[in-house]
Structure formats: C-alpha cells, structure tokens
Scaffold this active site. Sequence first.
Site, short mmCIF file in Angstrom:
data_model
loop_
_atom_site.label_atom_id
_atom_site.label_comp_id
_atom_site.label_asym_id
_atom_site.label_seq_id
_atom_site.Cartn_x
_atom_site.Cartn_y
_atom_site.Cartn_z
N LYS A 147 -16.52 46.62 3.54
CA LYS A 147 -16.36 47.94 4.16
C LYS A 147 -17.16 47.99 5.46
O LYS A 147 -18.30 47.50 5.50
CB LYS A 147 -16.81 49.02 3.19
CG LYS A 147 -16.47 50.46 3.61
CD LYS A 147 -16.81 51.44 2.50
CE LYS A 147 -16.53 52.87 2.90
NZ LYS A 147 -16.82 53.84 1.82
N SER B 142 -13.24 57.18 0.70
CA SER B 142 -13.28 56.68 2.06
C SER B 142 -13.10 55.15 2.18
O SER B 142 -12.86 54.64 3.28
CB SER B 142 -14.62 57.04 2.70
OG SER B 142 -15.71 56.42 2.01
N SER C 96 -15.47 57.56 -3.73
CA SER C 96 -14.82 56.79 -2.66
C SER C 96 -14.43 55.37 -3.03
O SER C 96 -13.74 54.70 -2.26
CB SER C 96 -15.71 56.76 -1.42
OG SER C 96 -15.90 58.06 -0.92
#
Length: 484
Positions: free
Chosen positions: A70, A145, A169
């Site tokens: 990420k 996210s 998330s």
Amino acid sequence: MDIKNLSIIELHEKLKNKEFSVSELVNQTYKNLQAEMDSNFLVSLVEPEKDLDKKFDESNFLSGIPFVTKDNISVKNTLTTAGSKILSNYIAPFDATVSQKLKEANSIVLGKATLDELGMGGTGLFGFNGEVRNPKDHSRIVGGSSSGSAYAVATGLVPFATGTDTGDSIRKPASFNGIVGYKPTYGSISRYGVIPYAPSLDHVGFFTRNVTDAAILADATFKYDKKDFTSIDNTNEYFKNLNNPNQKIKFGFIKQVEEHMSGKLHDDYQTICDKIREDGHELINLDFNKQLLDAIPAIYMMISFAEGVSTHANLDGINFGLRAPGKDYADIMKKSRAQGFGKTVKRRFVIGSYQLKSSNQEKLLAKSKKVRRLIIEELARMYEQVDILILPPALEVAPLVEQVMGTDIEERKDNGSVFLEDVLILANMNGMPSITIPFVNYDNLPIGINLNAKPKNDLLLLQASKYMEDLIKKVVVKGGDFNE
C-alpha cells in the site's frame, strides 16, 4: 508461465521444485502488473533487483515471493504518495519497519498500491491517480481505503499485499473481492514508516489468498519495534500451530446484528452456525448495548477526523511534497493544501479541526473517547463469554459506483441500523485481531465472513479462521448455495 491466482505456499513449492526460478517468477509478475496499470490499482511499479536467484532460501516460505505494498507504507528510494496529490513527488528516504521485515524475508516488492487519499475513504474512488473498480464487476467499487492492494490479490497478480486498516480498510475490501483480509492486534506490526491516518486506530495488515498465508506473514512481521511506541511483542509460531487448536471454540454472534440481517445472507449464516454446532463447538448469542452500537460511526468520525488533521499538519508544502507559490509561509501553506488535497480529505480536516478547537474538545472529542472506553468495556464483557466473535463484514455485495460516488461516512442516512455499515470498526476501537475470509457468492459476487478475538489472541483467531475456511469449503457450493 501461468503464475496467477497462486498462494504463497503454492509459489514456494514451485520454486523449491524448480518449476521456475525466482527471477522468472518476479519478471513475469512485473509484466503482469505492468499490463494492468490502466486499472489504476498501482501508483507506481518498483523495478526488481538483479541476481534474485542467488537469494532463494527454500526453508523460507516468503523467499522470492513478489508482492505489492500500500502506498502509505514507505519503501526506501521509492515514490510514496499515500494516495494524495500533495505527496505525488515524495520519495521515501527509508524503509518502514514492515517493509524492512519483508525485505529480510527475501520477498520482493514490485509495486506501490493505490489507496483512498491518506487512507480516508472506503470505496477506492478517492486516490489522486484515479478510481480503482471491482475486478469482478467494473460497475462496482473495490472497497477501500486499501483498494489497490485488494485488487492486486483478487486478480491473482500477486499472492499477498500489505494494507492498513483504520476502520475496516482491509477487511471490507476483502469481503467485496472474495479474499482474506487480516488486521492483527494493534501494535503487532510496527507502524514506523507508515504514513498515518488516525494513530490510535491504525493497524498494518495483509490481503492473502488463504488463512495459511496470513499465518506465514504474521511469523515474518510480528516483531517488537522500539521505533514505534505503540509496538508490542506478539510473536508466536503461527504457521506451525495453525492446525493445532487445543480446545473447543466458543463462537459468539451479536443479537442486535442478527436482527438486522435478512434474506439469503441470514439463512447462509444460520447454516454455517448450525454446522459449527454440529462439530461440537458452541455458538452463543450475545447481547451488545444497542446505544453503543449506534454510536460507532459518530465515535469513529470524532476520533479519526481529529487525529487525521493533527497527524497531517506537516503536509504544508514547506518541508516536502508539492509546493504552490505564495507571498509568504501562510500563503504557501494555504495554496499548497488547497491544491494538494481532495474534497474528502478537506471535509474531514474541517470537521476534525472544529473538534480540536479548545471550546469543543471537552464537548465533542473528550466525550467520544469516553464512549470509546464504554465500547471497549462492552467488548471485554463479550470475551468473558466467547473466544471468537463473528460479524458480517458486509450485508451485500460490493455496491455500484453510482450508489456511493460523492458520498462519505458522515453523509450516510440513518436507516435504523446504521451501525451495520461500520460494525467492523469495533476491532479498531479496542485493537483486537480481526480477519475476513471468503464466505458466499451471489451471482458470482462475493460476501465474506469476519472473525474476531480478544487482543493478542491472534493464534486462536487464525486457528478458528482456518477451521472456518475449511468448513465453508465443505458446506458451500459454487453460487452461494449450501449443501444440506
């Protein structure tokens, strides 16, 4: 060379059996990732090192295994944007601790995955480099996210990806994409070098193809880190003991959650619960304070928005990141932030700043922290009765983009069960380990099932999840129907 949709274990066996070399695996994975760049799931590719074959260690499951991380997790000398335009030129000067641990295991990062800006959003539509859509149906959201990481694993491009989880998330995108999403106990994985959203709620975790791979990653990354004051020692032999639970497990389901479930999904949950009982485990209906459940979204907003605006005060266009021209420091900061942040971040920052005003802190922020403490105490009471708490990570398949475009958590309408959208946030309130695994499919679109344990009981959670994973394979047939 077909390397898609393989797990860490499967790739390791093929490397060990010399079906292909590490360099062949990595180079082909890199090409596969490159071919998907139009999907916006990666902010950037990371060029692999040379001489990869020399580093392969057949005793190490992660050796030679490619992954994506990420893009709020720092990788040295690599673009690290946290999904925000204001950081679109920021090159990290050091490795995050989790990046270093994976590097020490000889795994190979090949891409920085898209996220909703600064981790603020649950759709995958708010990253500065473009929308990420659900790979199973591009008219639907992938979830966020950790959108790019979920996409990479769901499409089989890599066997695992890192993510971060402040509310849900990792675990909700896992549900929408039919993969495993694991958020360990708070502090198990160091957050040093991870660009934060809300530090008291943030967790680092993983997407994988199965529970076994999650246990392998736990062994590699659960280390105490003196550079992170929230770090804990949660080491264990997770992979070795995964299939050896030494107890019958007490599962629990919250009555107030079940009351708002209906239709086929309710029936499917009931079927799996019946199978759990048939195997000799207990399943207990728990009574959770409804007022506290209803307060979850508001408490999350109060705490995360206030922490978010505070932790990102350094994104001012002065020391690093994009800088807009201005006549003085204040003018540069205003223009840099105005141009560098998206609408969702600006809105959350305004709300967070309002709470941090001295006149509002006691009235709003302090009260939210007191309610959070009540939620934590209520969860502790639950775990006096059960070992594993089962929750629905979602009540439906991934929503259509048109249903959620332009909306945010604070704009949802209260339909009498608003907490169900955000019930996974419970695990961020008290830092307990939480995992979503694949459960059912409706019209080829997945919905997961979520399991939780009290803090530091990650081994029991992974053992219970492995049991549940195996049980679902036995009793669920393709299409989401259950064998009787």
